[in-house]
Design an enzyme around this catalytic site. Structure first.
Site, PDB file in Angstrom:
ATOM      1  N   LYS A 175       4.098  20.070  -5.266  1.00  0.00           N
ATOM      2  CA  LYS A 175       3.976  19.053  -4.248  1.00  0.00           C
ATOM      3  C   LYS A 175       4.240  17.854  -4.976  1.00  0.00           C
ATOM      4  CE  LYS A 175       0.181  16.567  -3.619  1.00  0.00           C
ATOM      5  NZ  LYS A 175       0.829  15.269  -3.080  1.00  0.00           N
ATOM      6  N   GLU A 251      -3.821  17.146 -16.662  1.00  0.00           N
ATOM      7  CA  GLU A 251      -3.629  16.215 -17.721  1.00  0.00           C
ATOM      8  C   GLU A 251      -4.126  14.790 -16.989  1.00  0.00           C
ATOM      9  OE1 GLU A 251      -0.374  13.645 -19.793  1.00  0.00           O
ATOM     10  OE2 GLU A 251      -0.502  15.483 -20.610  1.00  0.00           O
ATOM     11  N   CYS A 285      -0.154   6.852 -18.459  1.00  0.00           N
ATOM     12  CA  CYS A 285      -1.428   7.282 -19.247  1.00  0.00           C
ATOM     13  C   CYS A 285      -1.528   7.029 -20.720  1.00  0.00           C
ATOM     14  CB  CYS A 285      -1.986   8.722 -18.734  1.00  0.00           C
ATOM     15  SG  CYS A 285      -1.009   9.968 -18.962  1.00  0.00           S
ATOM     16  N   GLU A 384      -9.453   2.912 -16.708  1.00  0.00           N
ATOM     17  CA  GLU A 384      -7.718   2.940 -16.557  1.00  0.00           C
ATOM     18  C   GLU A 384      -7.226   1.752 -15.644  1.00  0.00           C
ATOM     19  OE1 GLU A 384      -4.388   6.219 -17.092  1.00  0.00           O
ATOM     20  OE2 GLU A 384      -5.937   6.574 -15.534  1.00  0.00           O
TER      21      GLU A 384
END
Length: 482
Positions: A175, A251, A285, A384
């Protein structure tokens, strides 16, 4: 741009079905249309899972490691031949600068070849538990894998799950992110028509919402979910996967600190921090988002780092001299500008980012921001932000440096800058991060595992251990007797 590049791919066929209309890929550098892709549905997701299950159960794919190796080598060759075209498409869809896009495709080629080799080296073990009693422990493919891919590195982050899953003998449903569906289809196209690859081993279904993703995560015929993305979404996936006891490989988010000690090579540290803070336009990230500096050299770093960030060349991501391209879309640009405004009220801004005007005004560009804070509990430190926004924090002594670095729920990557090897190793061992670089940052490779502690994820990708997410261990016991 051909619509073929944005189609679904199910059971070896390109599928045009647009259940809920079309996805529109727009160039974040100028807002212009790049292409379109059909939206998916639960029905298409079901069809893809069925195709993958049929290929896994009815073909010899799971039992033929040399075939799997050969297929992956052919995919690597096709990716390499199409590197320039895929890289340019990636730049147009997500705004990554061309040099980084070329590197991303090259890394995917390397990753695919690496797992082609590992496909032929899946070993079990045997032992004798007593007289005439033998145990055989085999490693077998887990089954059907759902790979959910983000938009920020859609080539690398697809291949680093897809390649080990196929090498292990699994079949896969992908996806892709809605923003980079065209790039995803270009990579999936490298599998199309390969001799020996059973129809249904590789499938891909687009979507713009959550219907396809929810179907894959909850489906009883999906055995493993491999997801890269935010910690918030990872928690939702983990909870949903628990209903059918799936294995999850996650992750997730990061808040990467760079620790700069008094004896560090400051020129090297500044260069590495600058480069890593703007990697993928700050939407990575593993990008440096916190700089922790020893008070003894903090004044010097506070003078030099703003100048280093201010010198970043912002512009057309296809231009070879550009260092920072646009964020993924205007909504992200506006979100980051809002964060910068709030940061100016709560912290000391050393360099304020802005949306440049002129020829860049129609794109989602934001220049780098650097702020200083003494509050490790600030949302600016704990959240973040996913943009070229960096916090500067001061520490006194090794213990405080380690404590501040570890003072978040994220634990993906960190870096340590010091000339003292003993300190470097001592600090690295105590940092609660899956990867710690010494006197460098953002060195990623196929051979070395990556993954996070705490809310940065579960499992490892890259390296030999990535295969563990897609393999099961079976114990076969033999008692010969008379």
């Amino acid at each position: 741009m051909s619509d073929l590049k944005g189609r679904h791919y199910i059971a070896g066929e390109w599928v045009d079905a647009a259940a809920d209309g079309w996805l529109h890929s727009n160039n974040p550098a100028n807002g212009c249309r790049v292409g379109t892709s059909p939206k998916g549905s639960e029905t298409l997701a079901e069809a893809a899972v069925e195709a993958a299950r049929h290929a896994f159960e009815k073909s010899s794919w799971a039992m033929e490691p040399r075939l799997r190796a050969g297929v992956l080598l052919e995919v690597a060759a096709r990716l390499e031949a199409r590197q320039s075209d895929i890289a340019r498409l990636l730049v147009q869809e997500n705004g990554k600068i061309i040099g980084q896009a070329m590197h991303e495709v090259a890394a995917a080629v390397s990753e695919t070849r690496y797992y082609a080799g590992l496909a032929r080296n899946i070993f079990g073990r045997t032992f004798e538990s007593g007289s005439d009693r033998m145990s055989l422990l085999t490693r077998e493919p887990a089954g059907v894998v759902a790979v959910i891919v983000p938009w920020n590195a859609p080539v690398t982050l697809l291949v680093r799950s897809l390649a080990p899953a196929l090498a292990a003998g699994c079949c896969v449903v992908v996806k892709p992110a809605a923003q980079t569906a065209l790039t995803n289809a270009a990579v999936i196209g490298c599998f199309d028509g390969i001799e020996g690859l059973p129809d249904g081993c590789v499938n891909s279904v687009n979507e713009s919402g959550t219907k396809v993703g929810r179907t894959l995560v909850s489906h009883t015929d999906v055995d493993v979910v491999s997801f890269t993305g935010s910690s918030r979404t990872g928690k939702i996936i983990m909870a949903s996967a628990a209903e059918t006891i799936k294995h999850v490989s996650l992750e997730l988010g990061g808040k990467a600190p760079a620790l700069v000690f008094a004896d560090a090579d400051l020129e090297l540290a500044i260069a590495e921090i600058r480069r890593s803070a703007i990697a993928l336009n700050g939407q990575m990230c593993t990008s440096v988002s916190r700089v922790l500096v020893d008070r003894a050299v903090s004044d010097r770093l506070e003078r030099q780092l703003p100048d280093a960030f201010d010198s970043v060349k912002v512009g057309d991501p296809l231009h070879p001299g550009t260092e920072l391209g646009p964020l993924i879309d205007m909504a992200s640009r506006n979100r980051i500008l809002g964060i910068i405004g709030r940061a100016g009220e709560e912290a000391e801004l050393l360099l304020r980012g802005r949306a440049p005007g002129g020829v860049l005004e129609s794109g989602s560009f934001v220049t780098p921001t650097l702020f200083r804070t003494d509050d490790p509990e600030s949302w600016l430190v704990q959240t973040e932000l996913f943009g070229p926004v960096v916090a500067l924090e001061v520490f006194e002594g090794e213990e405080e440096a380690i404590a501040k670095a570890n003072a978040t729920r994220f634990g993906l990557v960190a870096s340590v800058f010091t000339r003292d090897l003993n300190r470097a190793m001592r600090v690295a061992r105590r940092l609660k991060f899956g990867t710690v670089w010494l006197n460098s940052h953002n060195r990623l490779m196929a051979e070395a595992e990556t993954g996070g502690y705490r809310e940065s994820g579960i499992g490892r990708l890259h390296g030999v251990e990535a295969m563990n997410d897609f393999l099961e261990t079976k114990h076969i016991y033999v008692e010969s007797g008379d």
